[in-house]
Write a protein that holds these residues in place. Sequence first.
Motif, PDB file in Angstrom:
ATOM      1  N   CYS A  96     -14.163  -4.443  12.671  1.00 27.75           N
ATOM      2  CA  CYS A  96     -13.469  -3.865  11.340  1.00 27.75           C
ATOM      3  C   CYS A  96     -12.618  -2.911  11.667  1.00 27.75           C
ATOM      4  O   CYS A  96     -13.277  -2.029  12.185  1.00 27.75           O
ATOM      5  CB  CYS A  96     -14.739  -4.101  10.291  1.00 27.75           C
ATOM      6  SG  CYS A  96     -14.247  -3.230   8.860  1.00 27.75           S
TER       7      CYS A  96
ATOM      8  N   CYS B 117     -15.254  -0.079   9.424  1.00 25.61           N
ATOM      9  CA  CYS B 117     -16.638   0.348   9.757  1.00 25.61           C
ATOM     10  C   CYS B 117     -17.218  -0.231  11.287  1.00 25.61           C
ATOM     11  O   CYS B 117     -18.132   0.291  11.489  1.00 25.61           O
ATOM     12  CB  CYS B 117     -17.611  -0.488   8.732  1.00 25.61           C
ATOM     13  SG  CYS B 117     -17.795  -2.004   8.910  1.00 25.61           S
TER      14      CYS B 117
ATOM     15  N   ASN C  76     -18.028  -3.071  12.207  1.00 30.00           N
ATOM     16  CA  ASN C  76     -18.823  -4.180  12.143  1.00 30.00           C
ATOM     17  C   ASN C  76     -18.060  -5.444  12.676  1.00 30.00           C
ATOM     18  O   ASN C  76     -16.658  -5.289  12.773  1.00 30.00           O
ATOM     19  CB  ASN C  76     -18.977  -4.544  10.795  1.00 30.00           C
ATOM     20  CG  ASN C  76     -20.105  -5.918  10.587  1.00 30.00           C
ATOM     21  OD1 ASN C  76     -20.847  -6.160  11.369  1.00 30.00           O
ATOM     22  ND2 ASN C  76     -20.021  -6.286   9.148  1.00 30.00           N
TER      23      ASN C  76
ATOM     24  N   CYS D 191     -14.118  -6.183   7.321  1.00 29.47           N
ATOM     25  CA  CYS D 191     -15.104  -6.973   7.403  1.00 29.47           C
ATOM     26  C   CYS D 191     -15.535  -7.479   5.860  1.00 29.47           C
ATOM     27  O   CYS D 191     -15.152  -6.864   4.974  1.00 29.47           O
ATOM     28  CB  CYS D 191     -16.384  -6.470   8.059  1.00 29.47           C
ATOM     29  SG  CYS D 191     -17.450  -5.153   7.089  1.00 29.47           S
TER      30      CYS D 191
ATOM     31  N   CYS E 237     -17.146  -4.441   3.787  1.00 28.98           N
ATOM     32  CA  CYS E 237     -16.147  -3.510   3.479  1.00 28.98           C
ATOM     33  C   CYS E 237     -14.986  -4.088   2.305  1.00 28.98           C
ATOM     34  O   CYS E 237     -14.633  -3.279   1.649  1.00 28.98           O
ATOM     35  CB  CYS E 237     -15.065  -3.093   4.690  1.00 28.98           C
ATOM     36  SG  CYS E 237     -15.929  -1.804   5.811  1.00 28.98           S
TER      37      CYS E 237
HETATM   38 ZN   LIG Z   1     -16.215  -2.985   7.519  1.00 34.95          ZN
END
Ligand SMILES: [Zn+2]
Length: 205
Positions: free
Chosen positions: A64, A67, A69, A76, A79
Amino acid sequence: MGSWIVERDGDGAIAHLIEEFGKLPGIGPKTAERLTHHLLGAGRGQALALADALRGISERIRPCRQCFNLTEGDLCSICRDARRDPSLLCVVEQPRDLAALERAGSYRGLYHVLQGRLAPLDNVGPEQLTLDALVQRIQQGGVREVILATNPTLEGDGTALYISNLLAGTGVLITRLARGLPSGSVLEFANSQMLADALEGRRTF
Ligand SMILES: [Zn+2]
């Protein structure tokens, strides 16, 4: 002689797959062989479906933008979720730790995935982690609390300490998961109630 011939045959595709299965965590040589022969017996469809799934994760999944992820998009799903509280940032080592906390179900803030932990003995230093991006996120404002949810291991604790020093002076509240988790355990294997309690009982670092 017979077994020699089998071994020579095994230098090809079958041995290759056994070898690749054997690199996976928890899969020993016997299981690797069993899985391979299972696929050989199951027919072309199942093997190709597995190949497609593997291709999917390697080609479509990426970190992402915000973040780190894992996601198929730019941001993601966490988010992108407007119901999450952007003033709370939970810092984890890996996406699987994030997944464990999400399974616990009580956390409503956002995350930051470090993509590892500081491990001087393995030559993993601060520059290998997503720390610059973390500092940038804090500097952009809007974050009230950073929850350090690195694993309660020597390296995880060291990483948490490093981050708390890094963020000192930013004015953001820095907390650490409560010690409900046994020392040396890893988040991904903790049960959901334990993780929810550790989050609930977090303390100022
Ligand atoms: Zn994220």
